[in-house]
Structures are given as structure tokens and as C-alpha cells.
Design a protein around this motif. Structure first.
Motif, short mmCIF file in Angstrom:
data_model
loop_
_atom_site.label_atom_id
_atom_site.label_comp_id
_atom_site.label_asym_id
_atom_site.label_seq_id
_atom_site.Cartn_x
_atom_site.Cartn_y
_atom_site.Cartn_z
N SER A 102 0.81 -1.22 0.00
CA SER A 102 0.00 0.00 0.00
C SER A 102 0.85 1.27 0.00
O SER A 102 1.71 1.44 0.87
N SER A 103 0.60 2.14 -0.95
CA SER A 103 1.35 3.40 -0.99
C SER A 103 0.91 4.34 0.13
O SER A 103 1.69 5.14 0.63
N ASP A 219 1.94 12.07 -4.91
CA ASP A 219 1.27 10.77 -4.92
C ASP A 219 0.79 10.46 -6.34
O ASP A 219 -0.25 10.93 -6.78
N TYR A 222 -2.38 7.71 -10.01
CA TYR A 222 -3.16 7.47 -11.24
C TYR A 222 -2.37 7.71 -12.52
O TYR A 222 -2.92 8.14 -13.54
N SER A 256 1.74 2.89 -6.52
CA SER A 256 1.47 1.47 -6.27
C SER A 256 0.70 0.88 -7.45
O SER A 256 0.23 1.61 -8.32
N SER A 258 -2.00 -0.76 -6.90
CA SER A 258 -3.31 -1.09 -6.32
C SER A 258 -4.44 -1.12 -7.35
O SER A 258 -5.24 -2.04 -7.37
N LYS A 259 -4.53 -0.07 -8.15
CA LYS A 259 -5.63 -0.02 -9.12
C LYS A 259 -5.17 -0.43 -10.51
O LYS A 259 -5.76 -0.08 -11.52
C1 LIG Z 1 -4.71 9.53 -4.54
C2 LIG Z 1 -4.65 8.17 -3.92
N1 LIG Z 1 -3.53 7.76 -3.34
C3 LIG Z 1 -3.42 6.53 -2.77
C4 LIG Z 1 -4.50 5.67 -2.76
C5 LIG Z 1 -4.37 4.36 -2.08
O1 LIG Z 1 -3.27 3.68 -2.59
P1 LIG Z 1 -2.77 2.31 -2.01
O2 LIG Z 1 -3.79 1.27 -2.28
O3 LIG Z 1 -1.48 2.06 -2.74
O4 LIG Z 1 -2.54 2.48 -0.53
C6 LIG Z 1 -5.70 6.06 -3.36
C7 LIG Z 1 -6.87 5.17 -3.34
O5 LIG Z 1 -7.97 5.53 -3.64
C8 LIG Z 1 -5.78 7.34 -3.95
O6 LIG Z 1 -6.91 7.79 -4.52
#
Ligand SMILES: Cc1ncc(COP(=O)(O)O)c(C=O)c1O
Length: 428
Positions: A102-103, A219, A222, A256, A258-259
């Protein structure tokens, strides 16, 4: 369509009756829909199921350097994972540390370390009278939650179509040594979907902070989350811009998968200058003997390279695009010309940001909830949950199936109309 503000009291009262009848019908449907968080849908998660098959009991689980990924070690990530994530966020592979899943966790850790141990030798923030962070608004609630948790004072900076108001950022950062950071989602921002312009990125890189331990929290959640194959936003790479501007240590870049693969089971990373990475590794070597290398291997063997990720992201886009377009079409058809709300049309990311008339957002979200649709709480896009205009609402189209999204959005625009009529009637 005549703007609501130009309608007479009688016209508004008649409209209110019609809208209330429509709302009652929605209530009778007994909906139970959740549009509150930007989670990928089950259909999107299915795209990555092949990743579950790339490792099994007969797979060679040694990474390229011959290390057995089943065992302890390799604190900053296996080389091939560094290369994959470095390509993903456009940095050199020797300027990255691979973390766990998780970032957000990495961001939390970065703030926590600065609080207790300081940044590259500077005074730990916990020993200072005041620590402040700049927060471009609207922004990501979980960023704000981290700084709030540590008692860091948050200062709102308005977003513009080019990124945060840089006149304000430059002024505050150069005058106030208590300002130690700024939260940024530079590409397809959460929630507006705005990508910072080249000028904004260059102005960030050229900041002259009063605090030596000021850092930009970039961050990059996306970076490859486009909705269209042929119409994509691009952004200047901040690490190299900071180097060019003589500020190599001023930024932490987070990311990350993640998505891209599975939220909660992806691979996260931080990229920064060698000095920063050295500082971070000092803490890391106490914190862990190494992150999940099998998951790193799984990601590398599945995606292979950046092209693999890009192809994969277009599969996500094929699912996300119609959902975004559905919401945007309904907003356009139902609300344009009424002057009771505004929104942007993002080309990527996970959200659509809606600005209602001042003082209406909380009531709209409450009204939607009463009829069974849960939206992100009004105010969530601002530090401390306090939107000074009570206007911004984050719409998250990804999770519900199309049919539900359609109904939820229709109910949403109805609630916008109803609450706006009430608001305007107050002043008639
Ligand atoms: C801008 C942003 N940063 C980080 C995250 C979460 O990232 P991670 O799953 O790597 O913790 C999200 C998730 O919605 C997000 O919108």
C-alpha cells in the motif's frame, strides 16, 4: 433550460412538488447502492486473475539475481520489480524502494518517521511547536487523515484547472518554516481528475522553501489510469525537474499497483533522491527484514514490462470509460443550464468532482442516503472534513455495476435539484 435562480417563487414551488413526487418513487424502490469509495469493480478485478496463475508450487521462485523469493531479505525490492515500478513512474531503477502492498502505508510511514526522527538529520517534527502541511482542495481524504492524525495543521490551497494555486504555494512555502509538506495527486487528481500543467510542475520543482526539511508528497496514484487510448494527459517528471532546478531532495514520489492489479494486494514504491533513500532505508532496516517478494515476482512475471501494464490498463479503461460517460451524460442532460452545479470531465483517474450551490452538499448527500444511495461524505474532500462552502461532492463511478450506477446517478441529480430548489426558495 431556464436557470433555477431566474425562476419565480411559484415556478420553484411547482417544481419542488414534481421533484418530491419523483423522489418518493425512488424511495419506494428500496435501493441499497454504494458510490462512496473509489474501488475497482469485481469485473475489473477479474482482469488480473491471470496473476493468480503465474506462481505455483512448481514455479522457479528465484528472482533474476538468483535470490530465493520465499525467504527473508532484499529489503528494498527485487531488481526486476524495481525496474517495472521505476518504468511505471518514469524514474531510474536505482532511485526507488519497493515496499509492501500500500502506498498510503508508505505515506503514513514517511510522515511518522519525520515526526519521530526528522528528515535527513533535521529536527524531528514532534519537537517543534508547530508543523503545517499545505493541502490542495478538494483533495484525497486519506491524505488529510494522516496529517490530522499526527496533529499537523492543514492549510487549504485551492485547486485551479492547472493544479494547485502556485502563487499561494510559493508564497506560503517560502515565508513559513513550519510548512513541511504539501499533498499532491498530480495526475488525474483525486477527486477532480486534473493533471498539473508543465508550468505547475516546474514551479513546484523551483520552490524555495523556508524549511530545509520541506518535501513535496507527490502521490502518483493514477499515472497510467487513462480512460482513453488516444486522448491522454501527460505530466512532467517531478524528480528530474527538481534535480534540474537544484532541489534534488525536495520530493518523495509515491505509487502502487493497487488499481492496476489488486487493491490491497498490489506492490507499492517510493522514489526519491539518493540522500532521501538513504535516510528512509535507515528506518526500513529496523522496521522489516523485507517485504513480500513473492508478490513482487508475481507482478513482474505477469506484466513483464511497462507495455504489459499499458495493455492491461486499456482493459480497465474499457470498463471504466462507459461508467464515466454514463455519469457525465446524466449530469449534462439533467443539469446543464440550470446553474445549480458544475463539474469537470476527467480523462482518467477514478472520480468525478461535483460542485453544488454553496451550502447544499451535505443536504444532497443526506437526501441520496435517505433514498438508499451512499455517496462519499460531503466535506470529505477537505481537511478536517470541513468544506468551507459545503459545495463539493466526490462521485466514484467505478464500483457499482452499470445498471446500479445509472439509477444512483439519476437519484443523485434529483437530490441536487431538490436541495437547490429549497436553497433558492429560502431567499425568495
Ligand atoms: C490519490 C490516492 N492515493 C493513494 C490511494 C491508495 O493507494 P494504495 O492502495 O497504494 O494504498 C488512493 C486510493 O484511492 C488514492 O486515490
Amino acid at each position: 433550460m431556464k436557470a433555477y435562480k431566474d425562476r419565480s417563487k411559484e415556478e420553484l414551488l411547482t417544481l419542488k412538488n414534481e421533484l418530491e413526487a419523483e423522489y418518493k418513487k425512488f424511495q419506494e424502490l428500496g435501493l441499497k447502492l454504494d458510490m462512496s469509495r473509489g474501488k475497482p469493480s469485481a469485473e475489473q478485478l477479474d482482469i488480473s486473475m491471470g496473476m493468480m496463475d503465474v506462481l505455483n508450487s512448481s514455479t522457479d521462485l528465484k528472482c533474476r539475481e538468483g535470490i530465493d523469493c520465499r525467504n527473508y531479505g532484499v529489503i528494498d525490492g527485487i531488481q526486476e520489480a524495481k525496474e517495472l515500478l521505476a518504468d511505471l513512474i518514469e524514474v531510474p531503477a536505482d532511485k526507488i524502494i519497493i515496499y509492501g502492498n500500500s502506498s498510503l502505508n508508505v505515506m503514513y510511514d514517511t510522515v511518522a518517521r519525520s515526526m519521530t526522527h526528522g528528515v535527513m538529520g533535521s529536527t524531528p517534527w514532534c519537537k517543534l511547536d508547530k508543523v503545517k502541511f499545505l493541502c490542495p482542495v478538494p483533495g484525497y481524504d486519506r491524505h488529510f487523515a494522516i496529517t490530522e492524525y499526527f496533529g499537523i495543521e492543514m492549510v487549504n490551497v485551492p485547486m485551479t484547472p492547472e493544479g494547485p494555486d502556485m502563487d499561494m504555494v510559493e508564497k506560503l512555502v517560502s515565508e513559513d518554516a513550519a510548512i513541511k509538506g504539501i499533498w499532491c495527486v498530480p495526475k488525474y487528481s483525486n477527486p477532480q481528475g486534473i493533471t498539473y500543467s508543465d508550468e505547475t510542475v516546474r514551479r513546484f520543482a523551483g520552490l524555495k522553501p523556508a524549511a530545509e526539511d520541506f518535501r513535496i508528497y507527490w502521490d502518483n496514484a493514477y499515472n497510467v489510469h487513462h480512460l482513453y487510448e488516444d486522448d491522454q494527459d501527460n505530466i512532467l517528471e517531478i524528480l528530474s525537474e527538481c534535480e534540474k532546478a537544484g532541489n534534488p531532495d525536495m520530493v518523495y514520489k509515491f505509487s502502487s499497483t493497487s488499481k492496476i492489479s489488486f487493491p490491497g494486494s498490489g506492490v507499492a514504491a517510493i522514489s526519491a533522491s539518493y540522500n532521501n533513500l538513504k535516510d528512509i532505508k535507515k528506518q526500513m532496516s529496523i522496521q522489516t527484514i523485507g517485504h513480500d517478494k513473492l508478490n513482487q515476482l508475481r507482478h513482474v512475471r505477469y506484466f513483464r514490462n511497462l507495455d504489459g501494464i499499458k495493455v492491461h490498463m486499456m482493459k480497465h479503461a474499457a470498463i471504466m470509460r462507459p461508467k464515466f460517460e454514463t455519469v457525465l451524460d446524466i449530469l449534462e442532460t439533467e443539469l446543464s443550464g440550470l446553474e445549480i452545479g458544475s463539474w469537470l470531465k476527467p480523462k482518467g483517474g477514478y472520480f468525478i468532482s461535483f460542485d453544488a450551490l454553496d451550502g447544499c452538499a451535505k443536504a444532497i448527500v443526506a437526501k441520496a442516503k435517505e433514498a438508499g444511495v451512499v455517496m462519499t461524505g460531503a466535506g470529505a474532500t477537505y481537511p478536517y472534513g470541513k468544506d468551507p462552502h459545503d459545495s463539493n461532492i466526490r462521485i466514484a463511478p467505478s464500483f457499482p455495476p452499470m445498471e446500479e450506477l445509472l439509477q444512483a446517478t439519476k437519484l443523485f441529480v434529483l437530490c441536487v435539484k431538490l436541495v437547490s430548489v429549497d436553497k433558492l426558495l429560502e431567499s425568495k
